[in-house]
Design a protein around this motif. Structure first.
Motif, PDB file in Angstrom:
ATOM      1  N   PRO A   1       6.504   7.922  -0.369  1.00 11.08           N
ATOM      2  CA  PRO A   1       6.704   7.300  -1.684  1.00 11.08           C
ATOM      3  C   PRO A   1       5.559   6.388  -2.139  1.00 11.08           C
ATOM      4  N   ILE A   2       4.863   5.795  -1.195  1.00 12.20           N
ATOM      5  CA  ILE A   2       3.759   4.922  -1.603  1.00 12.20           C
ATOM      6  C   ILE A   2       2.460   5.708  -1.753  1.00 12.20           C
ATOM      7  N   SER A   3       2.220   6.619  -0.818  1.00 10.18           N
ATOM      8  CA  SER A   3       0.990   7.418  -0.897  1.00 10.18           C
ATOM      9  C   SER A   3       0.992   8.349  -2.117  1.00 10.18           C
ATOM     10  N   SER A   4       2.189   8.731  -2.588  1.00  8.07           N
ATOM     11  CA  SER A   4       2.241   9.641  -3.737  1.00  8.07           C
ATOM     12  C   SER A   4       2.377   8.866  -5.052  1.00  8.07           C
ATOM     13  N   ARG A   5       2.184   7.569  -4.966  1.00 11.13           N
ATOM     14  CA  ARG A   5       2.354   6.740  -6.152  1.00 11.13           C
ATOM     15  C   ARG A   5       1.000   6.437  -6.781  1.00 11.13           C
ATOM     16  N   ASN A   6       0.959   6.486  -8.091  1.00 17.43           N
ATOM     17  CA  ASN A   6      -0.286   6.123  -8.762  1.00 17.43           C
ATOM     18  C   ASN A   6      -0.571   4.636  -8.573  1.00 17.43           C
TER      19      ASN A   6
ATOM     20  N   ILE B   1      14.927   6.993   6.673  1.00 15.85           N
ATOM     21  CA  ILE B   1      13.765   6.323   6.064  1.00 15.85           C
ATOM     22  C   ILE B   1      13.911   6.330   4.542  1.00 15.85           C
ATOM     23  N   THR B   2      14.451   7.417   3.998  1.00 14.17           N
ATOM     24  CA  THR B   2      14.638   7.482   2.550  1.00 14.17           C
ATOM     25  C   THR B   2      15.588   6.371   2.094  1.00 14.17           C
ATOM     26  N   GLU B   3      16.631   6.141   2.887  1.00 20.69           N
ATOM     27  CA  GLU B   3      17.545   5.031   2.540  1.00 20.69           C
ATOM     28  C   GLU B   3      16.813   3.693   2.540  1.00 20.69           C
ATOM     29  N   GLU B   4      15.909   3.530   3.508  1.00 21.29           N
ATOM     30  CA  GLU B   4      15.126   2.287   3.544  1.00 21.29           C
ATOM     31  C   GLU B   4      14.259   2.157   2.294  1.00 21.29           C
ATOM     32  N   TRP B   5      13.746   3.284   1.831  1.00 18.62           N
ATOM     33  CA  TRP B   5      12.930   3.246   0.615  1.00 18.62           C
ATOM     34  C   TRP B   5      13.749   2.859  -0.611  1.00 18.62           C
ATOM     35  N   VAL B   6      14.981   3.376  -0.656  1.00 21.29           N
ATOM     36  CA  VAL B   6      15.837   3.038  -1.801  1.00 21.29           C
ATOM     37  C   VAL B   6      16.018   1.518  -1.855  1.00 21.29           C
ATOM     38  N   ARG B   7      16.226   0.905  -0.677  1.00 19.24           N
ATOM     39  CA  ARG B   7      16.373  -0.561  -0.629  1.00 19.24           C
ATOM     40  C   ARG B   7      15.068  -1.257  -0.984  1.00 19.24           C
ATOM     41  N   PHE B   8      13.962  -0.686  -0.527  1.00 17.72           N
ATOM     42  CA  PHE B   8      12.645  -1.253  -0.839  1.00 17.72           C
ATOM     43  C   PHE B   8      12.446  -1.321  -2.355  1.00 17.72           C
TER      44      PHE B   8
ATOM     45  N   VAL C   1      -4.080   7.431   3.274  1.00 16.80           N
ATOM     46  CA  VAL C   1      -3.319   7.976   2.146  1.00 16.80           C
ATOM     47  C   VAL C   1      -3.742   9.414   1.891  1.00 16.80           C
ATOM     48  N   GLY C   2      -5.045   9.671   1.937  1.00 22.15           N
ATOM     49  CA  GLY C   2      -5.564  11.027   1.743  1.00 22.15           C
ATOM     50  C   GLY C   2      -4.985  11.987   2.776  1.00 22.15           C
ATOM     51  N   LEU C   3      -4.916  11.541   4.017  1.00 25.46           N
ATOM     52  CA  LEU C   3      -4.386  12.389   5.091  1.00 25.46           C
ATOM     53  C   LEU C   3      -2.904  12.675   4.872  1.00 25.46           C
ATOM     54  N   ARG C   4      -2.176  11.675   4.401  1.00 22.79           N
ATOM     55  CA  ARG C   4      -0.737  11.876   4.157  1.00 22.79           C
ATOM     56  C   ARG C   4      -0.496  12.832   2.986  1.00 22.79           C
ATOM     57  N   LEU C   5      -1.324  12.661   1.951  1.00 16.67           N
ATOM     58  CA  LEU C   5      -1.209  13.569   0.807  1.00 16.67           C
ATOM     59  C   LEU C   5      -1.526  15.000   1.241  1.00 16.67           C
ATOM     60  N   ALA C   6      -2.540  15.144   2.061  1.00 21.16           N
ATOM     61  CA  ALA C   6      -2.926  16.484   2.513  1.00 21.16           C
ATOM     62  C   ALA C   6      -1.872  17.050   3.468  1.00 21.16           C
ATOM     63  N   ALA C   7      -1.350  16.201   4.367  1.00 25.84           N
ATOM     64  CA  ALA C   7      -0.370  16.690   5.342  1.00 25.84           C
ATOM     65  C   ALA C   7       0.885  17.214   4.647  1.00 25.84           C
TER      66      ALA C   7
ATOM     67  N   ARG D   1      13.001  17.007   9.394  1.00 24.36           N
ATOM     68  CA  ARG D   1      12.844  16.161   8.197  1.00 24.36           C
ATOM     69  C   ARG D   1      11.968  14.971   8.583  1.00 24.36           C
ATOM     70  N   ILE D   2      10.777  14.955   8.019  1.00 25.50           N
ATOM     71  CA  ILE D   2       9.736  14.033   8.468  1.00 25.50           C
ATOM     72  C   ILE D   2       9.287  13.138   7.309  1.00 25.50           C
ATOM     73  N   SER D   3       9.239  11.844   7.535  1.00 25.32           N
ATOM     74  CA  SER D   3       8.658  10.916   6.559  1.00 25.32           C
ATOM     75  C   SER D   3       7.380  10.345   7.139  1.00 25.32           C
ATOM     76  N   LEU D   4       6.363  10.269   6.317  1.00 22.34           N
ATOM     77  CA  LEU D   4       5.075   9.747   6.804  1.00 22.34           C
ATOM     78  C   LEU D   4       4.797   8.325   6.317  1.00 22.34           C
ATOM     79  N   ASP D   5       5.371   7.944   5.181  1.00 21.26           N
ATOM     80  CA  ASP D   5       5.283   6.535   4.749  1.00 21.26           C
ATOM     81  C   ASP D   5       6.564   5.841   5.190  1.00 21.26           C
ATOM     82  N   ARG D   6       6.419   4.643   5.678  1.00 21.54           N
ATOM     83  CA  ARG D   6       7.577   3.823   6.051  1.00 21.54           C
ATOM     84  C   ARG D   6       7.484   2.486   5.345  1.00 21.54           C
TER      85      ARG D   6
END
Ligand code: G4P
Length: 286
Positions: free
Chosen positions: A36-41, A67-74, A185-191, A280-285
């Motif tokens: 969610p952060i790496s894909s954010r402008n 992790i997605t639930e943690e993001w919702v709280r974030f 961030v580039g690596l996460r976007l590419a992955a 189901r894999i999250s790369l940003d935490r």
């Protein structure tokens, strides 16, 4: 499609979104739930300048649900409502209508108090390329309505698409550029496939992915490839490369002399990661 974002493109993309903001009530900011952060402008708050906003964590089907639930709280802590969705299957997509009404509730109330019949909520979807904008528009519209316009600088006649019974969407989404400065961030976007791995070195992207998997999802590679490994020293690149080679051997990624083709092995790992075959894999935490 991969866009080469030059400063001129960014300025143009920004102007196009700013022009559209005048027409709409709410922005639907689409992020990739896995990153969610790496894909954010990086300039999103500035560009949207206080416009009401609903954050969607798309491709939630591929992300780690905890992790997605943690993001919702974030995002809630940032004062933003965030909803995990899967635009391909439609999971949670219908909730967008109610949540948008909720975010605009005070305005809709004010219109009602003045005796006005609230008109349809007008919305714009924004996000970086490949995050699922067209898929979401098509899903909301219930037909193949979205023209993919992943070309900064291409202007098209704009149209409203009626979605649900009280919402209208601009048919061309706002396309934003991701962060580039940060190598990770580039690596996460590419992955995750948001940018083509050819921009970076395929082996480097897969190396990064394997390291992340070993750290956070230690059984994923073992289960998928039936490779045996004990405690891998994450600070020792040789051990990680050896594991990638073992995966390559398992998958028959060989060069003519019989040596392991690390690039082929890397592509196998990345394809499996992106399609969810590694789990189901999250790369940003948060
Ligand atoms: P964009 O308009 O923002 O550029 O993205 P688009 O809708 O074209 O979606 C990019 C890719 O992401 C598509 O895959 C699409 O099917 C996939 N996608 C969109 N939403 C979701 C989701 O919620 N879950 C999953 N798993 N996939 C989603 P594609 O057509 O196969 O393209 P590609 O894989 O060749 O890039």
């Amino acid at each position: 499609m991969t866009i080469q974002w030059f400063p001129g493109h960014m300025t143009k993309a920004r102007r196009q979104i700013e022009a559209k903001l005048k027409l709409i009530d709410i922005v639907i900011e689409l992020l990739d739930a896995r990153i969610p952060i790496s894909s954010r402008n990086p300039m999103i708050d500035e560009i949207l300048s206080g416009k009401r906003r609903l954050v969607l964590l798309n491709k939630a089907d591929l992300a780690d649900p905890g992790i997605t639930e943690e993001w919702v709280r974030f995002f809630a802590d940032e004062g933003l409502q965030a909803l995990p969705v899967d635009a391909s299957s439609g999971m949670n997509v219908q909730q967008i209508f109610a949540l948008s009404r909720e975010i605009l509730q005070d305005r809709l109330e004010a219109q009602r108090r003045k005796g006005m019949r609230p008109r349809a909520i007008r919305a714009l979807i924004v996000g970086i390329p490949n995050v699922g904008k067209s898929t979401l528009i098509n899903r909301l519209a219930g037909r193949s309505a979205a023209a993919t316009g992943d070309r900064p600088g291409v202007t098209k006649g704009q149209q409203w698409i009626k979605v649900g019974h009280d919402m209208e969407l601009l048919d061309t989404p706002g396309i934003l550029w991701p962060k580039f400065e940060d190598q990770e961030v580039g690596l996460r976007l590419a992955a995750t496939g948001a940018i083509k791995e050819e921009i970076l070195n395929v082996d480097d992207v897969a190396f990064y992915a394997v390291k992340q998997l070993l750290q956070h999802y230690p059984d994923a590679l073992r289960e998928r490839y039936q490779v045996e490994y004990g405690e891998v020293d994450l600070d020792n690149p040789h051990e990680i490369v050896e594991l990638m080679e073992a995966i390559g051997r398992r998958r028959g990624c060989l060069m003519s002399g019989g040596a392991i083709d690390l690039e082929k092995a890397s592509l196998v790992i990345l394809r499996d990661l992106r399609s969810g075959r590694l789990g189901r894999i999250s790369l940003d935490r948060p």
